[in-house]
Design an enzyme around this catalytic site. Structure first.
Site, PDB file in Angstrom:
ATOM      1  N   LYS A   1      14.308   8.204  -4.887  1.00 43.96           N
ATOM      2  CA  LYS A   1      12.859   8.414  -4.733  1.00 43.96           C
ATOM      3  C   LYS A   1      12.586   9.888  -4.987  1.00 43.96           C
ATOM      4  O   LYS A   1      13.473  10.719  -4.781  1.00 43.96           O
ATOM      5  CB  LYS A   1      12.420   8.035  -3.309  1.00 43.96           C
ATOM      6  CG  LYS A   1      10.935   7.755  -3.176  1.00 43.96           C
ATOM      7  CD  LYS A   1      10.571   6.347  -3.603  1.00 43.96           C
ATOM      8  CE  LYS A   1       9.072   6.166  -3.671  1.00 43.96           C
ATOM      9  NZ  LYS A   1       8.703   4.764  -3.988  1.00 43.96           N
TER      10      LYS A   1
ATOM     11  N   ASP B   1       4.446   5.706  -8.085  1.00 39.26           N
ATOM     12  CA  ASP B   1       4.225   5.353  -6.676  1.00 39.26           C
ATOM     13  C   ASP B   1       2.842   5.910  -6.364  1.00 39.26           C
ATOM     14  O   ASP B   1       2.038   6.125  -7.287  1.00 39.26           O
ATOM     15  CB  ASP B   1       5.327   5.948  -5.780  1.00 39.26           C
ATOM     16  CG  ASP B   1       5.272   5.429  -4.339  1.00 39.26           C
ATOM     17  OD1 ASP B   1       5.621   4.272  -4.108  1.00 39.26           O
ATOM     18  OD2 ASP B   1       4.844   6.187  -3.436  1.00 39.26           O
TER      19      ASP B   1
HETATM   20  P1  NDP Z   1      -1.920   3.938  -5.256  1.00 43.27           P
HETATM   21  O1  NDP Z   1      -1.891   5.414  -5.310  1.00 43.27           O
HETATM   22  O2  NDP Z   1      -2.292   3.165  -6.464  1.00 43.27           O
HETATM   23  O3  NDP Z   1      -2.876   3.442  -4.060  1.00 43.27           O
HETATM   24  C1  NDP Z   1      -2.644   3.846  -2.744  1.00 43.27           C
HETATM   25  C2  NDP Z   1      -3.772   3.317  -1.889  1.00 43.27           C
HETATM   26  O4  NDP Z   1      -3.484   3.598  -0.533  1.00 43.27           O
HETATM   27  C3  NDP Z   1      -5.101   3.971  -2.196  1.00 43.27           C
HETATM   28  O5  NDP Z   1      -6.126   3.045  -1.927  1.00 43.27           O
HETATM   29  C4  NDP Z   1      -5.127   5.122  -1.177  1.00 43.27           C
HETATM   30  O6  NDP Z   1      -6.430   5.554  -0.875  1.00 43.27           O
HETATM   31  C5  NDP Z   1      -4.490   4.467   0.004  1.00 43.27           C
HETATM   32  N1  NDP Z   1      -3.841   5.478   0.861  1.00 43.27           N
HETATM   33  C6  NDP Z   1      -2.920   6.407   0.490  1.00 43.27           C
HETATM   34  N2  NDP Z   1      -2.576   7.180   1.544  1.00 43.27           N
HETATM   35  C7  NDP Z   1      -3.308   6.723   2.580  1.00 43.27           C
HETATM   36  C8  NDP Z   1      -3.408   7.103   3.932  1.00 43.27           C
HETATM   37  N3  NDP Z   1      -2.677   8.114   4.430  1.00 43.27           N
HETATM   38  N4  NDP Z   1      -4.256   6.391   4.722  1.00 43.27           N
HETATM   39  C9  NDP Z   1      -4.999   5.357   4.221  1.00 43.27           C
HETATM   40  N5  NDP Z   1      -4.944   4.966   2.952  1.00 43.27           N
HETATM   41  C10 NDP Z   1      -4.112   5.622   2.145  1.00 43.27           C
HETATM   42  O7  NDP Z   1      -0.465   3.511  -4.722  1.00 43.27           O
HETATM   43  P2  NDP Z   1       0.255   2.105  -4.847  1.00 43.27           P
HETATM   44  O8  NDP Z   1      -0.730   1.014  -4.726  1.00 43.27           O
HETATM   45  O9  NDP Z   1       1.166   2.163  -6.006  1.00 43.27           O
HETATM   46  O10 NDP Z   1       1.190   2.128  -3.545  1.00 43.27           O
HETATM   47  C11 NDP Z   1       0.773   1.631  -2.280  1.00 43.27           C
HETATM   48  C12 NDP Z   1       1.983   1.386  -1.401  1.00 43.27           C
HETATM   49  O11 NDP Z   1       2.852   0.444  -2.051  1.00 43.27           O
HETATM   50  C13 NDP Z   1       2.863   2.603  -1.102  1.00 43.27           C
HETATM   51  O12 NDP Z   1       3.434   2.454   0.176  1.00 43.27           O
HETATM   52  C14 NDP Z   1       3.953   2.491  -2.168  1.00 43.27           C
HETATM   53  O13 NDP Z   1       5.125   3.170  -1.784  1.00 43.27           O
HETATM   54  C15 NDP Z   1       4.150   0.984  -2.178  1.00 43.27           C
HETATM   55  N6  NDP Z   1       4.785   0.456  -3.368  1.00 43.27           N
HETATM   56  C16 NDP Z   1       4.228   0.612  -4.605  1.00 43.27           C
HETATM   57  C17 NDP Z   1       4.831   0.061  -5.709  1.00 43.27           C
HETATM   58  C18 NDP Z   1       4.212   0.113  -7.060  1.00 43.27           C
HETATM   59  O14 NDP Z   1       4.713  -0.583  -7.963  1.00 43.27           O
HETATM   60  N7  NDP Z   1       3.134   0.824  -7.274  1.00 43.27           N
HETATM   61  C19 NDP Z   1       6.129  -0.632  -5.605  1.00 43.27           C
HETATM   62  C20 NDP Z   1       6.585  -0.830  -4.252  1.00 43.27           C
HETATM   63  C21 NDP Z   1       5.934  -0.269  -3.192  1.00 43.27           C
HETATM   64  P3  NDP Z   1      -7.057   6.857  -1.590  1.00 43.27           P
HETATM   65  O15 NDP Z   1      -7.638   6.349  -2.879  1.00 43.27           O
HETATM   66  O16 NDP Z   1      -8.064   7.348  -0.630  1.00 43.27           O
HETATM   67  O17 NDP Z   1      -5.923   7.820  -1.807  1.00 43.27           O
END
Ligand code: NDP
Length: 453
Positions: free
Chosen positions: A129, A169
């Protein structure tokens, strides 16, 4: 479950005493070790080979300075990281996160989880990571490009198709992967498969953007099927509005469910009529192209209410909860409300979104509960499929990739279910946390034993 003497000692001496400030890393090691007790009690070879002492230490941790120039001509400095955690079963594989909260504890927890997740996918991938405390929010495209180029100027020397293949991510999507890949190619003068999540036109895989969210729903469907249930007609709460949340919402809706919520770090929207395909198209444009806030959804659709600063879990009753935003976003009190409101299934789309108290609550009340390392593994699995297509220099159709993804999610469910039945408490309840940790760990630990030191 509880730790045995061996895991208790390693947790204390190798993790807590050495890194007492790494709270997320301690949380994830504790959860994994807790699940491993029945396996460690049965198999002495892991203690004899000091597998736990070795598996909690990254093979290599790279920390570097990232210096770049912003639009005002000012020099900016950020921290860059790559944690190459374990390569016993394949090249390091795992995303890059760009978010102000990024630090070594968070990346070690994510890298540690990634080892077992990648093992569960059935594909040959080790765990890693990386990322930076850089915040893409509010930056111009040129600033994001300048940052990504500076980041890759150091990272390029540590990655390669058989060494380490990062992906996206939080904060790292198609745009960032493009800038990172462009810089790698310029420096190396070679079109290597060193990043996944690439755009379709230049080496990406169909269904990679959808894979994590779709996979989360496929996994939850498998869990529901063990109780003769499905998504059809169910009410679903989803958190987040990024890549994972959007596609979890899309697949759940396609399977006949009504998704009531989406959120971002400012607040949550609750739409009593459900977020259908047309409304989701608005969300995708809002978040992916206009980089706007979820509040705007409520301005656009009168069926929705916006709750500033709130998370979805207590806003409405649901049958299924899919936390898809970030770590520790669903706590014990919120878990109690979900249970009291009749929720039957929680499928983690994010990494470690439920606190230990929330997980304990779900399990005590016998909810179907899947840990992220099993239910969000569809993303990295499809990254593995992207690497295969790059290596063969051909592209599979969307149907082929989706079919393989679906098959992999079924295999992961089967592996976690079988290990839970073999090692977990007797009775009807399936402990998917225990099952996923044991199934993921066993393969990597056996490889480490086989390969000596
Ligand atoms: P994105 O950046 O596309 O989206 C993240 C989302 O989570 C946004 O809506 C963001 O809101 C919100 N968010 C981030 N930090 C916080 C916080 N501290 N409190 C509340 N909301 C928050 O990321 P992903 O969708 O790719 O990833 C989401 C999760 O899934 C993570 O845990 C990631 O590690 C996991 N994941 C992702 C994968 C992938 O293929 N993308 C694979 C496996 C796991 P805002 O717009 O306000 O920042």
């Amino acid at each position: 479950m509880s730790l045995n003497d061996y895991s208790q000692r390693v947790l204390q001496e190798c993790v807590i005493n050495k890194y007492p400030w790494e709270k997320e890393f301690i949380q994830s090691v504790t959860e994994v070790f807790d699940s491993l007790t029945p396996l460690l009690d049965r198999e002495s070879k892991y203690e004899k080979n000091r597998i736990l002492e070795r598996i909690v230490v990254p093979e290599r941790t790279i920390l570097f300075r990232v210096q770049w120039v912003d639009d005002k001509g000012q020099i900016q400095v950020n921290d860059g990281y790559r944690v190459q955690f374990n390569s016993a079963i394949g090249p390091y594989k795992g995303g890059l996160r760009f978010h102000p909260s990024v630090n070594l504890s968070i990346l070690k927890f994510l890298g540690f989880e990634q080892i077992f997740k990648n093992s569960l996918t059935t594909l040959p991938m080790g765990g890693g990571k990386g990322g930076s405390n850089f915040d893409p929010k509010g930056k111009s495209d040129r600033e994001v490009m300048a940052f990504c180029q500076a980041f890759m100027r150091e990272l390029y020397r540590h990655i390669g198709p058989s060494i380490d293949v990062p992906a996206g991510d939080i904060g790292v999507g198609k745009r960032e992967i493009g800038y990172l890949f462009g810089q790698y190619r310029r420096i190396r003068d070679s079109y290597d498969s060193v990043l996944t999540g690439k755009a379709l036109e230049w080496g990406g895989s169909l269904v990679r953007p959808e894979a994590t969210g779709y996979g989360d729903v496929y996994f939850a469907s498998e869990m529901l099927a063990t109780r003769g249930e499905s998504f059809d007609g169910k009410k679903v709460l989803v958190s987040g509005s990024g890549n994972v949340a959007q596609h979890a919402c899309e697949k759940a809706t396609q399977l006949g469910a009504k998704v009531l919520t989406l959120s971002d770090s400012n607040g949550t929207i609750l739409d009593k009529d459900g977020i259908d395909a047309e409304k989701l198209a608005f969300v995708k444009d809002l978040k992916n192209n206009r980089r706007g806030r979820m509040k705007e959804y409520a301005d656009k659709f009168p069926t929705a209410q916006y709750f500033e600063g709130a998370r979805p879990w207590t806003l409405a009753p649901c049958d299924i909860a899919l936390p898809c935003a970030t770590q520790n976003e669903l706590n014990g009190e919120e878990a109690k409300v979900l249970v009291a409101n009749g929720c039957m299934c929680v499928g983690e789309g994010a990494n470690m979104p439920s606190t230990p108290e929330a997980v304990a609550c779900f399990q005590a009340n016998k909810l179907l509960f899947s840990p992220g390392k099993a239910s969000n593994a569809g993303g990295v699995a499809t990254s593995g499929l992207e690497m295969s297509q790059n290596a063969m220099r051909l592209s599979w159709s969307a149907e082929e990739v989706d079919q393989k993804l679906h098959g992999i999610m079924k295999s992961i469910h089967n592996a976690a279910y079988t290990a839970a039945k073999e090692y977990g408490p007797k009775g009807d309840y399936v402990d998917y946390v225990l099952g996923a940790n044991i199934a993921g760990f066993r393969k990597v630990a056996n490889a480490m034993v086989d390969q000596g030191i």
